[in-house]
Design an enzyme around this catalytic site. Structure first.
Site, PDB file in Angstrom:
ATOM      1  N   CYS A 193       0.824  -1.216   0.000  1.00 40.02           N
ATOM      2  CA  CYS A 193       0.000   0.000   0.000  1.00 40.02           C
ATOM      3  C   CYS A 193       0.858   1.264   0.000  1.00 40.02           C
ATOM      4  O   CYS A 193       0.342   2.367  -0.058  1.00 40.02           O
ATOM      5  CB  CYS A 193      -0.964  -0.001   1.181  1.00 40.02           C
ATOM      6  SG  CYS A 193      -0.160  -0.151   2.756  1.00 40.02           S
ATOM      7  N   HIS A 194       2.191   1.098   0.067  1.00 37.78           N
ATOM      8  CA  HIS A 194       3.077   2.272  -0.005  1.00 37.78           C
ATOM      9  C   HIS A 194       3.834   2.328  -1.314  1.00 37.78           C
ATOM     10  O   HIS A 194       4.861   2.984  -1.409  1.00 37.78           O
ATOM     11  CB  HIS A 194       4.081   2.242   1.159  1.00 37.78           C
ATOM     12  CG  HIS A 194       3.470   2.687   2.445  1.00 37.78           C
ATOM     13  ND1 HIS A 194       3.904   2.245   3.656  1.00 37.78           N
ATOM     14  CD2 HIS A 194       2.439   3.519   2.686  1.00 37.78           C
ATOM     15  CE1 HIS A 194       3.164   2.793   4.611  1.00 37.78           C
ATOM     16  NE2 HIS A 194       2.272   3.560   4.048  1.00 37.78           N
TER      17      HIS A 194
END
Ligand code: PLP
Length: 472
Positions: free
Chosen positions: A409-410
């Site tokens: 998610c980064h």
């Protein structure tokens, strides 16, 4: 010893389906390698089976099992059966509905068994993000409503404590509650020596208005296992003292997304009120569940969605029967085989680290090894120090390896170093170069041999480039 246990207990269908997995391996070799566990042998092309030699050049090896896992073959079967046979509305009392309800009941029981809880402690959710949000929004609302509170506390906002290395599905809802002035939040820094959040630091952060502590069970980037059991014991005794002062008792939540299926997890032993379950991290589908210990008595829960009466109105909406059936099957596999999964992953991960050390020596740094700290059996976070390159650059030079530089998610973070690694005391230079390698149930020593060669030739290419550009 451990790997032979693995071979004996690994479900046959898992071996049969090995070729369709991201990390395809020759089943016969799984056995060969199992016998080699614990010894570091020089790998050679000759040691590969013909099938492997043939496919060598285009073979992709997936080492990103902390991001997501493929579905176990048994899970695919359970989902498919439910799609075909249990399409009815589980709230209807004719055959198709009853079949659906029965599958949901079985899944709930299997999930409870995996955690050492009771079926009535489980509420199905869309995933880990929802389960985490449910805990925080519920706690804030419950605290604001609770009667009989000490007057000073009644005037204050609820206070929640968490760590500074949590997943975004914990950190961001809490930041949102803080910025909208519905809660006070303390992000306790993890120790740069142990990589863990220390129990004393959490206790020191308590305030009269603290209502919830949320600490992940294992970190997704470093694999560090947090001292949740010790924390629950300390909080239980603190809560007893607080009761006599009219202060609220402190609820404890753990996000167990990364731990389930990799190490044994017993919610009762951990002593938590809430525990987040994420199916796609343990070869299940992309839904989740929340464990709530003695729902409504020991642990309050208020719904964040309102609608029909499903899940006893705690999480309304017509149940996603096929995915729930798949989640239940994935949990059943974990209950049956977790010890074998764990020892296999540990043996392959340790072999990976031994091979990396043998090939790269002091040109690499292991970022997930902290003295005296336990970590997940499958996670290796490593940086190339010389040549000094970004993790992304190193991965881009590899022909076979599919891995990531940190949390999926980064992936929009660009080249800035992982805040989790920096917070854990990893030097900035190493954090910038970090690559997260996470092995799975079917990753083999042959996969590791290929990957280490791949990483080595990737580093050589980068080294040659650096020399050409006169950076050395
Ligand atoms: N918690 C942790 C530690 C995770 O690693 C993840 C997923 O990466 C989640 C929660 C969220 O799960 P999901 O994205 O499936 O909602």
């Amino acid at each position: 010893m451990l790997p032979s246990l693995w071979c004996e207990t690994l479900p046959l269908s898992s071996l049969r389906s090995a070729k369709s997995r991201p990390s395809s391996c020759c089943p016969a070799h799984t056995q060969d390698m199992a016998q080699n566990a614990g010894t570091v042998t020089e790998p050679s092309e000759e040691s590969q089976c013909p099938e492997e030699r043939e496919n060598h050049s285009e073979r992709q090896i997936y080492l990103d099992y902390n991001a997501t896992t493929p579905l176990a073959e048994e899970v695919v079967e359970a989902v498919t059966e439910a799609l075909r046979e249990a399409w009815g509305n589980p709230s209807s009392c004719y055959t198709a509905g009853c079949k659906a309800k029965q599958l949901i009941d079985t899944a709930r029981a299997n999930i409870a068994r995996m955690l050492g809880g009771k079926p009535e402690d489980i509420i199905f959710t869309s995933g880990g993000t929802e389960a985490n949000n449910m805990v925080f929004f519920s706690a804030v609302e419950y605290f604001s409503r609770a009667d009989g509170k000490n007057r000073a506390v009644a005037r204050s906002r609820p206070h929640i404590i968490t760590s500074n290395v949590e997943h975004d599905s914990v950190a961001l809802p809490l930041l949102h509650l803080q910025s909208t002035q519905r809660a006070e939040v303390t992000f306790v820094p993890v120790s740069t020596v142990t990589g863990r959040v220390e129990v004393d630091d959490v206790i020191a952060a308590l305030r009269p208005n603290t209502c919830l502590v949320s600490i992940m069970l294992a970190n997704n980037e470093t694999g560090v296992i947090m001292p949740v059991c010790e924390l629950s014991q300390r909080l239980a005794s603190v809560s007893q003292d607080r009761a006599s002062q009219g202060l609220p008792s402190i609820l404890l939540h753990t996000d167990a997304a990364q731990a389930l299926g990799k190490v044994e997890v017993d919610a009762e032993e951990l002593g938590v009120n809430y525990l987040t379950i994420v199916g796609h991290k343990f070869y299940g589908p992309r839904i989740g569940a929340l464990y709530i210990r003695d729902l409504g008595h020991l642990s309050p829960l208020l719904p964040i969605l309102h609608g029909g009466g499903q899940e006893r109105s705690f999480r309304p909406g017509t149940e996603n029967t096929p995915m729930i059936a798949g989640l239940g099957k994935a949990a059943e596999l974990v209950s049956l085989h977790c010890a074998a999964y764990e020892s296999h992953m540990r043996s392959v991960r340790d072999y990976l680290e031994q091979r990396l050390k043998a090939v790269f020596g002091d040109r690499i740094r292991f970022n997930s090894r902290f003295p005296g700290t336990e970590r997940l059996p499958n996670t290796c976070n490593v940086s190339l120090l010389r040549p000094s390159v970004l993790g992304r650059e190193w991965l881009s030079q590899c022909c076979h390896l599919q891995a990531s530089v940190g949390a999926a998610c980064h992936s929009d973070r660009g080249d800035s170093p992982s805040p989790v690694l920096l917070s854990s005391g990893v030097p900035p230079e190493a954090a910038r170069g970090a690559v997260r390698l996470s092995v799975g149930r079917e990753t083999s020593r042959h996969d590791v041999d290929l990957i280490v060669r791949d990483l080595k030739q990737g580093a050589e290419k980068l080294g040659a480039k650096e020399t050409r550009e006169g950076n050395v």
